[in-house]
Design a protein around this motif. Structure first.
Motif, PDB file in Angstrom:
ATOM      1  N   THR A 273      43.675  36.036  50.718  1.00  0.00           N
ATOM      2  CA  THR A 273      43.229  37.371  50.270  1.00  0.00           C
ATOM      3  C   THR A 273      43.784  38.445  51.397  1.00  0.00           C
ATOM      4  OG1 THR A 273      41.488  36.538  49.351  1.00  0.00           O
ATOM      5  CG2 THR A 273      40.974  38.829  50.074  1.00  0.00           C
TER       6      THR A 273
ATOM      7  N   GLY B 145      36.836  36.560  44.926  1.00  0.00           N
ATOM      8  CA  GLY B 145      36.796  34.352  45.381  1.00  0.00           C
ATOM      9  C   GLY B 145      35.449  34.041  45.022  1.00  0.00           C
ATOM     10  N   GLU B 146      34.533  34.897  44.460  1.00  0.00           N
ATOM     11  CA  GLU B 146      33.619  33.915  43.510  1.00  0.00           C
ATOM     12  C   GLU B 146      32.902  34.835  42.346  1.00  0.00           C
ATOM     13  OE1 GLU B 146      29.879  32.445  45.936  1.00  0.00           O
ATOM     14  OE2 GLU B 146      30.705  34.069  47.586  1.00  0.00           O
ATOM     15  N   PRO B 147      32.359  34.201  42.018  1.00  0.00           N
ATOM     16  CA  PRO B 147      31.394  34.938  40.177  1.00  0.00           C
ATOM     17  C   PRO B 147      30.919  36.277  41.306  1.00  0.00           C
ATOM     18  CG  PRO B 147      32.094  33.146  39.285  1.00  0.00           C
ATOM     19  CD  PRO B 147      31.885  33.341  40.756  1.00  0.00           C
TER      20      PRO B 147
ATOM     21  N   ASP C 221      35.277  44.054  40.595  1.00  0.00           N
ATOM     22  CA  ASP C 221      35.607  42.590  40.939  1.00  0.00           C
ATOM     23  C   ASP C 221      37.009  42.136  40.025  1.00  0.00           C
ATOM     24  OD1 ASP C 221      35.119  39.635  40.804  1.00  0.00           O
ATOM     25  OD2 ASP C 221      33.939  40.402  38.833  1.00  0.00           O
ATOM     26  N   THR C 222      37.559  41.331  41.454  1.00  0.00           N
ATOM     27  CA  THR C 222      38.968  40.840  41.372  1.00  0.00           C
ATOM     28  C   THR C 222      39.189  39.276  41.529  1.00  0.00           C
ATOM     29  OG1 THR C 222      38.576  40.894  43.626  1.00  0.00           O
ATOM     30  CG2 THR C 222      39.615  43.098  42.633  1.00  0.00           C
ATOM     31  N   TRP C 223      39.465  39.024  39.583  1.00  0.00           N
ATOM     32  CA  TRP C 223      39.686  37.472  40.058  1.00  0.00           C
ATOM     33  C   TRP C 223      41.182  37.319  40.372  1.00  0.00           C
ATOM     34  CZ3 TRP C 223      43.664  34.736  37.226  1.00  0.00           C
ATOM     35  CH2 TRP C 223      42.708  33.323  37.654  1.00  0.00           C
ATOM     36  N   TRP C 224      41.474  36.634  40.828  1.00  0.00           N
ATOM     37  CA  TRP C 224      43.024  35.681  41.315  1.00  0.00           C
ATOM     38  C   TRP C 224      42.913  34.431  42.541  1.00  0.00           C
ATOM     39  CZ3 TRP C 224      45.095  36.878  46.376  1.00  0.00           C
ATOM     40  CH2 TRP C 224      44.686  37.068  47.373  1.00  0.00           C
ATOM     41  N   GLN C 225      43.976  33.594  42.729  1.00  0.00           N
ATOM     42  CA  GLN C 225      43.775  32.250  43.205  1.00  0.00           C
ATOM     43  C   GLN C 225      45.455  32.439  44.303  1.00  0.00           C
ATOM     44  OE1 GLN C 225      45.011  29.540  39.502  1.00  0.00           O
ATOM     45  NE2 GLN C 225      42.834  29.239  39.999  1.00  0.00           N
ATOM     46  N   THR C 226      45.047  32.045  45.104  1.00  0.00           N
ATOM     47  CA  THR C 226      45.906  31.347  45.676  1.00  0.00           C
ATOM     48  C   THR C 226      46.927  31.835  45.161  1.00  0.00           C
ATOM     49  OG1 THR C 226      44.722  30.261  47.796  1.00  0.00           O
ATOM     50  CG2 THR C 226      46.850  29.755  47.719  1.00  0.00           C
TER      51      THR C 226
ATOM     52  N   ASP D 271      39.993  27.304  35.728  1.00  0.00           N
ATOM     53  CA  ASP D 271      38.533  28.294  35.337  1.00  0.00           C
ATOM     54  C   ASP D 271      38.227  28.453  34.213  1.00  0.00           C
ATOM     55  OD1 ASP D 271      39.094  28.594  38.189  1.00  0.00           O
ATOM     56  OD2 ASP D 271      38.586  30.694  38.381  1.00  0.00           O
TER      57      ASP D 271
ATOM     58  N   ILE E 294      34.156  34.876  34.380  1.00  0.00           N
ATOM     59  CA  ILE E 294      34.405  34.360  35.095  1.00  0.00           C
ATOM     60  C   ILE E 294      33.509  33.492  36.109  1.00  0.00           C
ATOM     61  CG2 ILE E 294      36.508  32.748  37.120  1.00  0.00           C
ATOM     62  CD1 ILE E 294      37.831  34.485  34.786  1.00  0.00           C
TER      63      ILE E 294
ATOM     64  N   ARG F 242      35.146  26.423  38.597  1.00  0.00           N
ATOM     65  CA  ARG F 242      36.242  26.016  38.214  1.00  0.00           C
ATOM     66  C   ARG F 242      35.559  24.490  38.067  1.00  0.00           C
ATOM     67  NH1 ARG F 242      40.477  27.281  40.787  1.00  0.00           N
ATOM     68  NH2 ARG F 242      41.337  25.064  40.601  1.00  0.00           N
TER      69      ARG F 242
ATOM     70  N   ARG G  29      37.669  28.200  49.513  1.00  0.00           N
ATOM     71  CA  ARG G  29      38.086  26.758  48.516  1.00  0.00           C
ATOM     72  C   ARG G  29      38.189  25.127  48.896  1.00  0.00           C
ATOM     73  NH1 ARG G  29      42.965  28.039  44.509  1.00  0.00           N
ATOM     74  NH2 ARG G  29      43.275  25.641  44.356  1.00  0.00           N
TER      75      ARG G  29
HETATM   76  C1  WT7 Z   1      39.373  30.015  42.717  1.00  0.00           C
HETATM   77  C2  WT7 Z   1      40.693  31.041  43.732  1.00  0.00           C
HETATM   78  C3  WT7 Z   1      41.317  35.748  44.887  1.00  0.00           C
HETATM   79  C4  WT7 Z   1      41.497  35.029  46.276  1.00  0.00           C
HETATM   80  C5  WT7 Z   1      40.311  33.973  47.207  1.00  0.00           C
HETATM   81  C6  WT7 Z   1      40.255  32.972  46.575  1.00  0.00           C
HETATM   82  C7  WT7 Z   1      37.581  31.909  42.035  1.00  0.00           C
HETATM   83  C8  WT7 Z   1      38.566  33.676  42.712  1.00  0.00           C
HETATM   84  C9  WT7 Z   1      36.608  35.145  41.118  1.00  0.00           C
HETATM   85  C10 WT7 Z   1      36.048  36.062  40.804  1.00  0.00           C
HETATM   86  C11 WT7 Z   1      34.892  34.450  40.131  1.00  0.00           C
HETATM   87  C12 WT7 Z   1      37.018  33.787  41.403  1.00  0.00           C
HETATM   88  C13 WT7 Z   1      37.972  31.207  40.743  1.00  0.00           C
HETATM   89  C14 WT7 Z   1      39.215  30.915  41.410  1.00  0.00           C
HETATM   90  N1  WT7 Z   1      37.211  33.250  41.919  1.00  0.00           N
HETATM   91  N2  WT7 Z   1      37.673  35.234  42.550  1.00  0.00           N
HETATM   92  N3  WT7 Z   1      36.395  37.776  41.025  1.00  0.00           N
HETATM   93  N4  WT7 Z   1      35.297  36.155  39.942  1.00  0.00           N
HETATM   94  N5  WT7 Z   1      35.578  33.447  40.680  1.00  0.00           N
HETATM   95  O1  WT7 Z   1      41.469  32.054  46.378  1.00  0.00           O
HETATM   96  O2  WT7 Z   1      40.555  29.982  47.598  1.00  0.00           O
HETATM   97  O3  WT7 Z   1      43.200  30.308  45.963  1.00  0.00           O
HETATM   98  O4  WT7 Z   1      40.719  30.639  44.766  1.00  0.00           O
HETATM   99  O5  WT7 Z   1      38.159  31.561  43.735  1.00  0.00           O
HETATM  100  O6  WT7 Z   1      36.955  30.113  40.765  1.00  0.00           O
HETATM  101  O7  WT7 Z   1      40.154  30.481  40.788  1.00  0.00           O
HETATM  102  P1  WT7 Z   1      41.479  30.664  45.987  1.00  0.00           P
END
Ligand code: WT7
Length: 657
Positions: free
Chosen positions: A317, A393-395, A417-422, A506, A518, A521, A532
């Motif tokens: 992030t 970062g989380e729901p 509410d933004t969903w994404w991952q590393t 997810d 979402i 995991r 994480r």
């Molecule tokens: C995991 C990724 C995205 C940068 C911070 C985390 C969960 C992330 C959301 C959201 C629900 C979310 C997922 C994902 N997550 N954003 N908006 N709503 N769950 O990055 O450490 O790579 O973790 O965080 O489970 O897979 P990360």
């Protein structure tokens, strides 16, 4: 969180089928307020991304937008680019040199405004120091730093010369640093003498000394940024004070003209096994993706906004939305060093008021903590400058969403509410604040140009209902591989549903409006306060303690941190129950091996763990027990009585912290 669940004022907010239209005032002025943008991007998604790439400065243009040999992607293949040039030089050349890039706020009240010109100079000095220390294009540089202006400058200094940075979150232990430096053969490590934590200096460099030496033969030099007045051991010839060595080099350093696919950084993240995964991001596509999403999702107005992503740079992030996205867009950001409740619980709101923050991006855990502390802290301050709120970062539970919307946003700010991952590099599923009707708890819809779907186990797409989240076409910021582990990359992400479908990991639901929810995991990754972690990694840390025979960890639902680590531990010689000292010892041991954030919140002493006949630990059963669910069929267990014994211990609250 009983209190927030019971609050009637939030109840009212959550009626009306829980749908929130973009506030009219906001919609009118939004960068994007016409839903046609979705169709436009869908019509030719490669052209959509190309239009964003064109907003960056390239030394040489590309011919191929995307070369896709699934799962291997090359974006803007022939293009030549430099990330630091795009983040700094081009703004300075555009007359924005005196614009503040970061309002740095130290935990102790110290402040420092760093302009784009100053950041460019610091970056060039970093680049020249790295060169002086023998770093070349393609070499890896470790960065283990608190939140200081030197942290982005060190990253950009790497980017300038084509060195690959490998940032380790400052809250991880030096053992984690060692492991990550070892696998990546880092040549130089950038760190600080100490960091400030709740007013106290915590030595960093002194700890780093424990890992330097024979075991890290490639790591030849350490650059030490001075943050405090702590005595700091320095080894002649190896360790260099930043304030000294930076004065020995030129302030000019030409940016290296790098191929679009040149690696920008490695960032380790937790996977299903004990071994962290080195996510590799490259330059051209990543910069395109972070700049585009930062501008669109946060409705960025570079000349007016004061933007604050309250994450740590040590996580993705921070990489994407404190450093590369905001700087590419010539944003003025807040860079805050400390804790949200130091010296008092209104620290964040004091900063929002003082700097007139307009956009705030944080994690649900932080929001839940603020709710607990009480409305009086935000209410003490004028938060009327805020116009947009983000979550990541989380729901986010609907109540926390409603509180954020009402108490922080005064009901006038859209919440994204933004969903994404590393791995994804940038935001993938999100509302667009001037377009999307939001539903609290739903990340709503894929960003324009992104294709996502929920599928069943067999890969069949679910039109409405629950299943597993997948991404079904390449995107510019996607991870290109796992560092030195191509096979693991293919196997983890690109095998389950076919080699061109990205398996997210997810669980998710899709509703009748096509909105994504979402759930969490599906693998052995747990999410504590949006951080994480891998259960396996924590288990292997625990069993490396000499008195431990066996351990199993799970992430149990927790009202504050989303999930919390619960460890089930069998002591050596089945020594029965450990005492309080033993609990402390194990927690310290985990802090030492991984970092404080991985410490189990609760340890349950178990004479035995539930195992299948073949000896596999059934973590799912442990999770059911910890979360108080009925257990299904346990007859396949080697010893079905084990679960009952553990359940009794959990119920009796034994060894609860
Ligand atoms: C995991 C990724 C995205 C940068 C911070 C985390 C969960 C992330 C959301 C959201 C629900 C979310 C997922 C994902 N997550 N954003 N908006 N709503 N769950 O990055 O450490 O790579 O973790 O965080 O489970 O897979 P990360």
């Amino acid at each position: 969180m009983a209190d927030v669940e019971e609050r009637e004022d939030l109840e009212v907010l959550l009626r009306d089928e829980d749908v929130f239209d973009p506030p009219e005032e906001f919609r009118k002025q939004a960068n994007f307020n016409d839903p046609a943008v979705y169709d436009e991007a869908e019509g030719d998604w490669q052209a959509w991304w190309e239009s964003w790439a064109k907003k960056l400065d390239w030394f040489e243009p590309w011919e191929t937008v995307l070369e896709w040999n699934a799962p291997w992607a090359k974006w803007f293949k022939e293009g030549k680019i430099n990330a630091s040039y795009n983040c700094l030089d081009r703004h300075v050349d555009n007359g924005k040199g005196d614009k503040v890039a970061y309002h740095w706020v130290g935990e102790d009240g110290d402040t420092r405004d760093v302009t784009y010109s100053e950041l460019l100079e610091m970056t060039q000095r970093f680049a020249n120091v790295l060169k002086k220390l023998g770093v070349e294009k393609g070499d890896v540089v470790g960065i283990y730093m608190p939140m200081l202006p030197e942290t982005p400058a060190a990253m950009l200094g790497c980017a300038r010369i084509g060195a690959i940075h490998n940032v380790v979150f400052g809250g991880f232990s030096v053992n984690s640093v060692k492991e990550r430096m070892e696998v990546s053969d880092a040549k130089v490590l950038v760190t600080a003498d100490a960091s400030l934590r709740r007013g106290k200096p915590m030595p960093m460099k002194e700890k780093v000394d424990d890992i330097l030496g024979d075991e890290l033969p490639s790591l030849k030099s350490v650059i030490v940024v001075k943050r405090t007045d702590e005595d700091t051991p320095m080894t002649e010839g190896r360790d260099h004070w930043w304030h000294e060595i930076s004065q020995e080099v030129d302030t000019d350093c030409e940016p290296e003209q790098l191929e679009a696919e040149h690696p920008l950084y490695i960032l380790y993240t937790s996977g299903s096994t004990a071994k962290p995964k080195g996510i590799v991001h490259t330059t051209g596509g990543y910069m395109t993706g972070v700049a585009a999403t930062h501008e669109v999702v946060f409705d960025l107005k570079p000349d007016d906004d004061v933007y604050w992503c309250a994450a740590d740079i040590g996580w993705v992030t921070g990489h994407s939305y404190i450093v590369y996205g905001p700087l590419a867009n010539c944003t003025t950001s807040i860079l805050y060093e400390g804790a949200p409740d130091f010296p008092d619980k209104d620290r964040w709101w004091e900063i929002v008021e003082k700097y007139g923050v307009t956009i705030l991006y944080t994690a649900p855990t932080a929001i839940r903590a603020c709710i607990k502390w009480g409305d009086e802290y935000p209410n003490k301050h004028d938060l009327s400058s805020l116009r947009l709120l983000g979550s990541v970062g989380e729901p986010i539970n609907p109540r926390a969403w409603a509180w954020y919307h009402k108490v922080i946003g005064g009901e006038r700010c859209p919440v994204v509410d933004t969903w994404w991952q590393t791995e994804t590099g940038h935001i993938m599923i999100t509302p667009l604040p001037g377009i999307t009707r939001t539903k609290p708890g739903s990340a709503t819809q894929p960003f324009p140009g992104i294709e996502a779907a929920v599928v069943r186990k067999d890969g069949e797409i679910v039109e409405e209902g629950g299943g597993f989240l997948t991404l079904r076409r390449p995107w510019p910021g996607m991870a290109r591989t796992l560092y030195k582990e191509d096979d693991r990359f293919v196997e983890t992400y690109w095998s389950k549903y076919g080699k061109d479908i990205y398996n997210v990991g997810d669980a998710a639901k899709i509703d009748s409006d096509g909105y994504f929810w979402i759930v969490g995991r599906t693998d052995d990754v747990i999410n504590v306060s949006g951080h994480r972690m891998s259960t396996m990694e924590i288990e292997s840390a625990i069993v490396s303690h000499e008195k431990v025979a066996e351990a199993a960890c799970i992430g149990a639902k927790d009202e504050d941190t989303g999930q919390a680590v619960v460890a089930f531990v069998t002591l050596e010689g089945r020594a029965g129950e450990g005492d309080d000292d033993m609990v402390q010892e194990i927690r310290d041991h985990v802090a030492d091996k991984i970092g404080k954030l991985a410490r189990p919140k609760r340890i349950v002493w178990a004479d035995d763990l539930p195992k299948t006949r073949s000896g596999k630990i059934m973590r799912r059963l442990l999770k059911d027990i910890a979360e108080g669910r009925e257990l299904g069929d346990v007859t396949t267990l080697r010893d079905p009585t084990v679960t009952e014994k553990i359940r009794e211990k959990v119920a009796s609250g034994q060894t609860d912290e």
